[in-house]
Design an enzyme around this catalytic site. Sequence first.
Site, short mmCIF file in Angstrom:
data_model
loop_
_atom_site.label_atom_id
_atom_site.label_comp_id
_atom_site.label_asym_id
_atom_site.label_seq_id
_atom_site.Cartn_x
_atom_site.Cartn_y
_atom_site.Cartn_z
N ASP A 1 41.07 -7.56 -17.58
CA ASP A 1 42.15 -8.58 -18.77
C ASP A 1 43.55 -8.03 -18.20
O ASP A 1 43.26 -6.53 -18.14
CB ASP A 1 41.14 -8.91 -19.90
N GLU B 1 34.26 -12.24 -27.08
CA GLU B 1 35.60 -12.41 -26.22
C GLU B 1 36.31 -13.63 -26.59
O GLU B 1 37.15 -14.00 -26.25
CB GLU B 1 34.49 -12.58 -24.77
N TYR C 1 37.27 -13.45 -16.62
CA TYR C 1 37.43 -12.98 -17.34
C TYR C 1 36.14 -12.40 -18.10
O TYR C 1 35.04 -11.71 -18.52
CB TYR C 1 38.05 -12.39 -18.50
#
Length: 373
Positions: free
Chosen positions: A156, A55, A138
Amino acid sequence: MPRANTRSNEPALPRREADRLAATLLAWYARHHRRLPWRARPGRAADAYQVWLSEVMLQQTTVKTVTPHFRAFIRRWPTVGALAAAELDEVLHAWQGLGYYARARNLHRCAQVVSGDHAGRFPTSETELRRLPGVGAYTAAAIAAIAYGLPAVVVDGNVERVVARLFAVEEPLPRAKAGLRALAAALASRERPGDQAQAMMDLGATVCTPRRPRCALCPWREQCRARRMGIAELLPRNRPKRERPLRRGIVFWLVRQGGEVLLRKRAAQGLLGGLMEVPSTAWREAEWTLEEALAAAPAEARWRPVPGVVRHGFTHFELELRILVGRLGETAARPRGVDEGQGPRWCRLDRLSDYALPTVMKKVVAHALASGR
Ligand code: SF4
């Protein structure tokens, strides 16, 4: 399909409708999920270290670019403890090509915190995850949902786009953010939040793309309001972007006998902190006069300009660099500060790839070498 309510205190979406939409999406995900090296199979929990690493890498970078870097990181640092024990310079070097080096520095700091303060295990709550360096809302939600199966809402830009289209939310971003988040939360699967989060990511990346969404392949084509209204490609609406200011700088390409070029390390804090660069003036909006620029030169030499400019876009500004070339003979005085600790140092031209040079400096190197001076 009921109209989504994003403004009142009523639920954003009736539960039964949300469950139907979630089930349709999860069935699609079972057949069409992307096979990515950091992913577990649908229905399985993924490794928190790998979710976090992927991520962080994926912020502002494509899956195609991230995949080889992710594999290389995992081969070299298979656990968060191994990454924590690495030298920052090694991590910065391995990060080359992913851009935004502040993320690499935070990545290293975060690995050290997880290793030192959490016994090498990522915390399980979103609140604790968000206290880690470089972990925003996020990423914390993604780790909580995908690695730990917690009902976190992972939102997102991709998810905002899909939700805005599904419910035909015409309010422009960023004003629409809270409403879109409420809708995404209402849609979230209670049983399989991790798979749902990844399904939304895949739908946004492969079907509900920014341009030309492939609605015929979409599991939500029947329910999608924007598709029915013929406005899918127009959503989400964005406020027009402000133009970025233009900054300018002069770069000093200083070569000494034997074909070595002078590099120096940028200050640890700030833009491109801790990375190597070709020495330059400050970057400012006003044009540089030659006299002003030479006052910042690393050594006295016969400086000659290279034709053309190097351009690079940063998030908040555009940069335009001009290059001056200078040569030092064997007897010339040493440039200011050279070979002192982490300061300027001579580098062989064929060994420049050993250094963590940011993209803008790679452009400078390419331009200087192409000029043949
Ligand atoms: Fe996106 Fe089209 Fe699916 Fe609607 S039907 S969610 S616009 S891909």
